[in-house]
Design an enzyme around this catalytic site. Sequence first.
Site, PDB file in Angstrom:
ATOM      1  N   GLY A 166       5.841 -20.304  42.536  1.00 42.10           N
ATOM      2  CA  GLY A 166       5.757 -18.990  41.915  1.00 42.10           C
ATOM      3  C   GLY A 166       6.825 -17.999  42.293  1.00 42.10           C
ATOM      4  N   THR A 223      -2.465 -24.883  38.961  1.00 43.27           N
ATOM      5  CA  THR A 223      -2.351 -23.848  37.939  1.00 43.27           C
ATOM      6  C   THR A 223      -2.567 -24.456  36.560  1.00 43.27           C
ATOM      7  OG1 THR A 223      -0.738 -22.721  39.310  1.00 43.27           O
ATOM      8  CG2 THR A 223      -0.877 -22.031  37.003  1.00 43.27           C
ATOM      9  N   THR A 263       3.999 -22.958  35.422  1.00 40.11           N
ATOM     10  CA  THR A 263       3.385 -23.493  36.638  1.00 40.11           C
ATOM     11  C   THR A 263       4.477 -23.984  37.572  1.00 40.11           C
ATOM     12  OG1 THR A 263       1.882 -25.157  37.546  1.00 40.11           O
ATOM     13  CG2 THR A 263       3.091 -25.769  35.554  1.00 40.11           C
ATOM     14  N   GLY A 264       4.290 -23.759  38.844  1.00 41.13           N
ATOM     15  CA  GLY A 264       5.300 -24.213  39.792  1.00 41.13           C
ATOM     16  C   GLY A 264       5.382 -23.307  40.992  1.00 41.13           C
ATOM     17  N   ARG A 293      -0.678 -13.306  49.498  1.00 45.39           N
ATOM     18  CA  ARG A 293       0.446 -13.738  48.653  1.00 45.39           C
ATOM     19  C   ARG A 293      -0.010 -13.903  47.209  1.00 45.39           C
ATOM     20  NH1 ARG A 293       1.165 -18.481  45.202  1.00 45.39           N
ATOM     21  NH2 ARG A 293       3.392 -18.920  45.082  1.00 45.39           N
ATOM     22  N   VAL A 294       0.774 -13.397  46.294  1.00 42.50           N
ATOM     23  CA  VAL A 294       0.505 -13.565  44.867  1.00 42.50           C
ATOM     24  C   VAL A 294       1.688 -14.279  44.236  1.00 42.50           C
ATOM     25  CG1 VAL A 294       0.142 -12.384  42.673  1.00 42.50           C
ATOM     26  CG2 VAL A 294      -0.969 -11.531  44.733  1.00 42.50           C
ATOM     27  N   GLY A 295       1.407 -15.284  43.430  1.00 42.71           N
ATOM     28  CA  GLY A 295       2.468 -16.017  42.747  1.00 42.71           C
ATOM     29  C   GLY A 295       2.753 -15.450  41.377  1.00 42.71           C
ATOM     30  N   ASP A 296       3.309 -16.284  40.518  1.00 38.57           N
ATOM     31  CA  ASP A 296       3.748 -15.790  39.208  1.00 38.57           C
ATOM     32  C   ASP A 296       2.637 -15.766  38.171  1.00 38.57           C
ATOM     33  OD1 ASP A 296       4.044 -18.755  39.390  1.00 38.57           O
ATOM     34  OD2 ASP A 296       4.463 -18.534  37.266  1.00 38.57           O
TER      35      ASP A 296
END
Lengths: 134, 202
Positions: A55, A1, A52-53, A29-32
């Site tokens: 999510g 990211t 970043t990390g 899947r969707v992260g942050d």
Amino acid sequence: TVGCVALDQYGNLAAGTSTGGMTNKRYGRVGDAPIIGAGTYANNATCAISATGHGEYFIRAVVGFDVSALMAYKGLSVNDAANEVVMKKLVEMGGEGGLIALDRRGNIAMPFNSEGMYRGYIKADGTSEVLIYK
Amino acid sequence: SPITLVIHGGAGTITRKNMTPEKEQAYRAVLNQALQTGYAVLKRGGTSLDAVEATVRVMEDSPLFNAGKGAVFTHEGRNELDASVMDGKTLKAGAIAGVTTIKNPISTARRVMDKSEHVMMIGPGAEAFAKAQGMELVDPKYFYTETRWQGLQKALQEEKVQLDHTEAPAKPANAPKARNAESPKTGAILNETIFTEGNKFG
């Protein structure tokens, strides 16, 4: 990211984040990163954030907005607010990662609770620094 | 205001023992390029939004970072990209998710913010919007990198998801060199690069 936050000469903040997601993810899947208020947030009254990390934790902690809210409602500095969220709240939840934050006065914060984070800044006079490790 | 720009390129188990001098130099070079690109925009009076977009594009175009060209693989062997942008002045925002053909997702996220009444678009719809907006679309093979492909194979073997920069220890100096190989996915001839990354935090 990857991500960037910036302050221009007109006093306006902006934030942007871009990612390839997570290796071996399934089911759309969707992260942050694309979630406004989680991985990305900007408000001239407080700060600009890109995270970043892991999510899922960043979504549940509403990380970007939380840093801004701590500044708005509690009067914390950008550094204190960012540290509160990344080094305390996220750690207690088990969320690993970090963020970059910038306020309207040009104050920056780059906290992370993982072993390292690729990061850097450049100031008005052109002085810059790139950091990787703790 | 004092123009300022800050960047990140992902987090994870990034330690000196996992890093070779060549690899560290490569990362620093792209990060510096990104900083200088955004700074140039701000220095000539550009907006913070312009600076953010230009800066992120530099990192998207690099295979070193998990975004754009360096994106990791899903379980099915695809590269799915997400991006978002927000304007602190107006609180407008734009985002896209799950796209596979948009070369620079950050620019399409900004178009969502500037040119639509919406905040987030996903998948084929986002790609159709990008096309209508004249954004550069690419064949999904553009996003293929050998290091990310091998990262997926490792993750499949271990049956778990992986986070951004969780790296394997650097090879010892006397380690045998890898030979070129043909990718089973694309048929492309692959060279082992100096950027041997392992797990990637998403």
